[in-house]
Structure formats: structure tokens, C-alpha cells
Scaffold this motif. Sequence first.
Motif, mmCIF file in Angstrom:
data_model
loop_
_atom_site.group_PDB
_atom_site.id
_atom_site.type_symbol
_atom_site.label_atom_id
_atom_site.label_comp_id
_atom_site.label_asym_id
_atom_site.label_seq_id
_atom_site.Cartn_x
_atom_site.Cartn_y
_atom_site.Cartn_z
ATOM 1 N N GLY A 81 0.800 -1.215 0.000
ATOM 2 C CA GLY A 81 0.000 0.000 0.000
ATOM 3 C C GLY A 81 0.834 1.266 0.000
ATOM 4 N N SER A 82 2.163 1.133 -0.064
ATOM 5 C CA SER A 82 3.025 2.313 -0.077
ATOM 6 C C SER A 82 2.949 2.981 -1.450
ATOM 7 N N ILE A 83 2.780 4.288 -1.438
ATOM 8 C CA ILE A 83 2.603 5.041 -2.680
ATOM 9 C C ILE A 83 3.946 5.212 -3.371
ATOM 10 N N ILE A 84 4.001 4.862 -4.669
ATOM 11 C CA ILE A 84 5.238 5.002 -5.440
ATOM 12 C C ILE A 84 5.076 5.995 -6.588
ATOM 13 N N SER A 85 3.852 6.439 -6.838
ATOM 14 C CA SER A 85 3.628 7.462 -7.867
ATOM 15 C C SER A 85 2.391 8.269 -7.491
ATOM 16 N N TRP A 86 2.501 9.592 -7.676
ATOM 17 C CA TRP A 86 1.455 10.523 -7.215
ATOM 18 C C TRP A 86 1.408 11.676 -8.216
ATOM 19 N N ASN A 87 0.360 11.746 -9.042
ATOM 20 C CA ASN A 87 0.352 12.731 -10.123
ATOM 21 C C ASN A 87 -0.206 14.086 -9.670
ATOM 22 N N LYS A 88 -0.191 15.042 -10.610
ATOM 23 C CA LYS A 88 -0.665 16.391 -10.304
ATOM 24 C C LYS A 88 -2.144 16.388 -9.941
ATOM 25 N N GLY A 89 -2.919 15.516 -10.613
ATOM 26 C CA GLY A 89 -4.334 15.415 -10.277
ATOM 27 C C GLY A 89 -4.545 15.034 -8.826
ATOM 28 N N ALA A 90 -3.684 14.128 -8.312
ATOM 29 C CA ALA A 90 -3.778 13.732 -6.903
ATOM 30 C C ALA A 90 -3.401 14.897 -5.997
ATOM 31 N N GLU A 91 -2.376 15.662 -6.399
ATOM 32 C CA GLU A 91 -1.991 16.836 -5.610
ATOM 33 C C GLU A 91 -3.155 17.812 -5.495
ATOM 34 N N HIS A 92 -3.794 18.084 -6.622
ATOM 35 C CA HIS A 92 -4.907 19.034 -6.631
ATOM 36 C C HIS A 92 -6.104 18.505 -5.838
ATOM 37 N N MET A 93 -6.367 17.207 -5.968
ATOM 38 C CA MET A 93 -7.557 16.626 -5.353
ATOM 39 C C MET A 93 -7.423 16.509 -3.830
ATOM 40 N N PHE A 94 -6.253 16.015 -3.375
ATOM 41 C CA PHE A 94 -6.096 15.721 -1.954
ATOM 42 C C PHE A 94 -5.308 16.792 -1.189
ATOM 43 N N GLY A 95 -4.637 17.686 -1.914
ATOM 44 C CA GLY A 95 -3.932 18.774 -1.247
ATOM 45 C C GLY A 95 -2.537 18.439 -0.779
#
Length: 808
Positions: free
Chosen positions: A274-288
Motif C-alpha cells: 500500500g506504499s505510494i510510489i507514484s502521485w500525479n498532479k491530479g492527486a496533488e490538486h484533489m487531496f492537497g
Amino acid sequence: MDIVSNTYSLPLVILSVVIAIIDSFAALNIGARIYKAKGMSKWLWLTAGGVAMGGGIWSMHFIAMLAFHLSIPVSYKLSIVVLSILPAVIASGLALYIVGQKTVSTRQVIIGGAVVAAGISAMHYIGMEAMDMAAEIIYDPWLWGLSVIIAFIASVVAIRLLCYARINEGNPNFWWQKGLSALVMGAAISGMHYTGMASATFTHTHAHNMISTSLNHVILAYSIGISTLLILGIILISTLIDRKFESQTIQSERKFRSVIESAMDAIILSDSNGSIISWNKGAEHMFGYKESEALGQNLSFIIPSRFQQAHSDGMKRYLKTKLPHVIGKTVELVGVKKRDIEFPIELSLASWEEDEQTYFSSIIRDITERKQAADKINEMVYLDPLTGLPNRHLLNDHLTHAIDQAVINKYIIGVMFIDLDRFKYVNDTLGHAVGDELLIHAASRMNKLLEKIDTLSRQGGDEFIIILPNTTSDSIAKLAKQLLEAFSESFIVNEHEIFITPSIGISCYPSDGRNIESLIKNADTAMYRAKEQGKNNFQFYTPDMNEIVSTKMKLEIGMRKALERKEFVLHYQPQVDISTGNTIGVEALVRWQHPEWGHISPGEFIPIAEETGLIIPIGKWVLEEACRQNKKWQEEYNIPLRVSVNISSRQFQQTNLVQMVKQTLEDSGLAPEYLELELTESIIQDSKHAIKTMHELKSMGIHLSIDDFGTGYSSLSYLKLFPIDTLKIDQSFTKNIFENSKDAALVETIINMANNMDLKVIAEGVETEEQLSFLRQKHCDEAQGYFFSRPITPAELSEQLHERLTVS
């Protein structure tokens, strides 16, 4: 001690150095492949690289030895030669293994360099031991040690250069740096070898029996060199092909990454833990959370704490069973943003296997707007937009469910149909905005009296329905009384104090109906009976009410055809000047003569006409016919007769009333002063609209009177504001002047007030000489009633006028 002389074959020396350089160049490429490869591919490259690099180093060493010529015959022991290859291969494999690690520390470089140096040195000196000759090798300790040091430095430099090459592989400007690195590594390896050879001194021994060989050393050297170059060439071509594929893969990954980064949805990759290895800009915008904050975090950190355990258990079940019930499906969940802000999300989960590891890709979409839109649509479909109460659709659902439960549990359902009395008057006088606010307040007041299981819905306009599941007749009656009592208090809406009352009709399941339609219809029927019996009232449904409804419907249908069939007629009741006894006017009264049902009383059909709106075309016909008939009488008898016509509240609210009256007068040719319009007190309560309309009518020369004065809700101040000519005293006061002293006082008061305000007074319902004498004594101006004449047909009135003309 005889020292054996020696020489070198320069072409072979050059060949050995070239092989060392090419081998170094190949090693740099192989190191980059090993570093980037994963799983089984990594081990295949490591094995092939170790063999190729080690074989290349050994080949360089052996060719260099073959380039070394002694003045005595020399042959080589095959078993020892083969043995010497192993340290080179092992040392090369170790060096490449170190390079293949994600991070390489200085300590690892030094230790690795020492081990690799030992392996290369071992290869060299084992190879020296393979020489079969009539000579003994004596080593110079200083040069021998220097060769080992050179081997160590060469190994450290090689490892460092390999580490540098693996990182910069693919850089357009790195090719010349790689070539220079290969020269340095090749020179270092060659330097170690030739330093080691320089440390050796060969002394002649005469007791050695050498087995002669016919194999030419030069041919052997070139054969080994060519073979090695072929092998290294194959390795280089393989690395180039692999790098080409990798370049294409990287390019594809970059395109894929570009797509991921440009996506508005959150795209998150995680490993099996469950460790995150990729996090896109959409995720940044959505979750902060920035990428740096999210990488390495467990995926559960974007899930509310109350759901985290269920999420973890679900992933564990999947990893254990590999069942696809979760993967590939889209589910709606709840996500949590930075600062613990929860919001609805839509999650699509996929998985893939790589290097015997399971990875997950999560595509997450914020569906807040979609949920809000769905809720809004749901409200539009099932909730009344004004009050927020259930509408007809949701009411039907609730009532259907209640009936289903009642069938099973054998209980009673109460259905209340509520209509707000005189609500239209509020809309017409104070405006629809005030009317809407009144509905909201009324709904709130009713809702406060209900239980959670009850349902209050708005059907439209000022109609409401209440469903009372699992109740009794007594409980229904009790609630009806509470509702009536609740409406006894006024409503304050936009600084207006408003009194309004409900009429309530009640039906019960199963006695009054077993389906939605019959229950609501019968409650509606009971509501109309309650309204007929007086405002602020409630009635339970009884079967005979349907007969009344059927009669009403029959009358309504009959009225719609009556105008076309000319079934309506006008009767006229004379209005007499009390002082002279002469007829000075008539009141036009509509009558309905049906060909089958006979004479129908106005008391039966007029309320239905008012309710259905048919009073508008009927009233228009009455006005036109009365004006036409009056003009005819004036032309025949030359008598200045005034005709009075009742104007209903619906007629008065028509925006074209003034124009319609004006057009009627023009069409009939009747002078305006011979038309009197009788208005009820309820009509003129909308003072702003009434004043404007009445002044327009008055300016035309038309007489205006207030009918049934004293029975409505009007204020005496209206007499000052409105351009009224006449007050008509209701017959309920006139007939009781001798039986009820209050009625007599009221009649006298109205007459005195009218006289003081220069208004005429006409008394209705005069039936006796005594009543007429009382009115004459109190100075009443006019009277009408059965004492003078009942309402008569136009022909009968024509006879009276003819007689009057003859007498005069």
C-alpha cells in the motif's frame, strides 16, 4: 645463475591493450544495463556481464603473456590456464554486482576494489604459474606490490567509473566521457599486467623436461583476441539493442507519464504493502498533498480512519486469494483531503505483477459535483422546490410502502388532504413572494405536529397531504384539531400579519380505499365538504360524499354546454325609489333552465362556476345581455332605467375587465350612467388593485355599489378610499329588523352613515309593509324584494313598464 632473456611482440601488446579498452567499454555498458534491469533480467545481465568482462580481462592477460617471448621454449598447462579464468570472472561479477545496487557507498567501493584487485591479481599470477618452461620465476617484491596496488587502484577506478556511467547512460554528451573512461580502465588493467610481468625475472634451469607443442603462440594469441573481440562485440550489440528498447520504453513511459500528469483525475500507484510510489498532479490538486509528502505514505492516509481497516483487510484478501472481485470495478467511496476534509470519490482499481511483486494503480475521481447534481435532481424529482417537502412522486412511494406494511400488519392508515382557505386572496393582494413565504411557514407549522413516521407533502399550490401510518380514528381527529388550533395564530410574513385557516378532508385505509388513487380522491372529496360547511373545519370521508361530487361534476359539464345551447336566461328584480314608489332600476339575476333537469337554483351552480372559472364567460354573457336588454327597454319605453349586474371576484381580477365593460357598452349602445356594477366586499380587499380598477370604471360614468354590505371583511375606511355610489344592505339584516334589535340598529347605522357620506342606500329582501315603513322612516333611498316583485322575465318586466307608461 643464468637469466633468460625476453622480448615482446608489439602487435600482440597493442592487441592486448585494445582488448582491455574494448572490454572496459563493454563493461561500462553492461553496468548500466545491470543497474536498470530488474528481476531475472538483472541476474542474466550480471552473469553474462561477469563472464564477458572477466573473459575479456583474462584474454587481455593471456594475449599479453603470449606476446612475451623468452629465449627458451615455453608451453602452458591447460588446467592452470583454465583455472586462471575463474578469479577474473568472479572479480568482474563482483564489480558489476556492486554497480547494480541502488546506492554505492565509498566503503563498498574500497572493499569491492580490494576484492576485485585480489581476483585480478590472482588471475595474473595463476596464469604465470601455467607457464611450462626450463626456467624459474623470481619476483621483485617492490614491483609485485606495485602491481597489486595498481590492480587495487584500477579496480576502485573501474567501480567508480561504472557507477558514474550507469547514472549518465543515455545522456547525449556522455559518449566521449565513456570512451575516456574506457581508456583509463583499459590502461589501468594493462598497466597492472605489465607491471606484474616486469616484476618477474626468469632464471634458466637445466633439469626441466618440457613437453613440446606444435601450436604457434602467435596464432593462438590472435585466435583468442579475435574470439574475445567477437564476444565483446556481441555483448556491445546486445547492450545497444537493449538500450534502444529501453529508450523506446522510456519514451513510452514519458508519454504515459505526460498523460498521467495532465489527467484531472488522481492516478496513484502503490506496491503490495500500500506504499505510494507514484502521485500525479491530479492527486496533488484533489487531496492537497504534494508529491514529496505523499510518496512512501500508505494509501490508507487518503481514506477516513473509520474505513482504513476495511480497506487494509480488502487488500490482504486480494493478495491472498487473487480474486478479481475488487480489481477492474468502479466503486464509490469516501476520501479525505488535507485538513481532514471528507468528500465523495469514485475509485477504479487495477493490479499487475512485476518481479514477482503485486502493484496497484488507483484512478480516483472527485464526484462531489456529480453527487450534488444527483441530489439536486433527486430534490427536483422527489421534493417540492419551495418547501422542501416530499412532492407527489415521493408521497406515492411512501403511501405505497405504508399500504404494503398495513396489509401485513393489519393496521389503519390516515390520509389528510389540507387546503388553505383564501390563500388565493393572499397571492392576489400581497403578491406571490409573500404567498410563497406563507406556504413555507405553514408547512413548518404543520410539520412540527407530526411524528417521524408521518409524511407531510405538498401537492401544489396551497394543497398539502399528510400520511399517518399505523394510526387510529381518534388519533387522526386529535391531530386534525391540533392543526386547526395551530392555524388560529397569525403568520408574520415580510412584516404582514396574515390569518389563514385550513380545510381538512380525511380518508382511512382500508375502509375508504385500498389504493393510492382512491384514498387521495376520497380525502380530497371530504376536504371540499369541510370547506362547504365552513372554513377552519375537518371532515372524515363518507360514501355519500361521492354523490355530491358526482352532482358537482355533472353540473360543471352541464354548464360548459349551457352557454352554447343558450340555456341561461336573465331575470330582473325591480329596484324601487321608496319616496315615490317608482321603479328606477333592476338587478339582473342569471337563471339556468336545463332541458332535462329543469330549473337549477343559482345557489347550486354559481359556487361551482366560481370554483371552476366558468363564472368568467357566464359573467361576460350576463353583462352583455343585461346591457342589450336595458338599451332595448329605453328605446321602447323611453324610461331612464338603470340595470345592476353582479361582478364576481374572478371577473374583477381579470386584467381586461375595464376594456371588456367598455366594449360591452359600445356594442349595446347603453350609456354608462345606466349601468351599475355590484361588487362584494371580498373583491375590494386588494385595495391597490381595486382602487385603480374602480376609478377607471367610475371615470367612464358607471355606477358602483357594494353588495351585501356588512357581511364581509372590509374596513369602513374603504368607503372613504373607493369611489362608491351605493351601499346595498344585505337581506339577512332587513328581514330581522323587528325580531332582532341589533339588526335594526345595524340597518339604521348603515343608512345614517351612507347619508352622511352622500351615498345612496338600497335595502334588499323587503317583504312586508312594516319593513318598508321602517326603511322609509330611517330615510333609506331604495328597496327591492318580494314586497315589490320577485325576479321576473324580461317579458314580464316589459309589461310592467308598458303599464307604467300607459298610466303616466
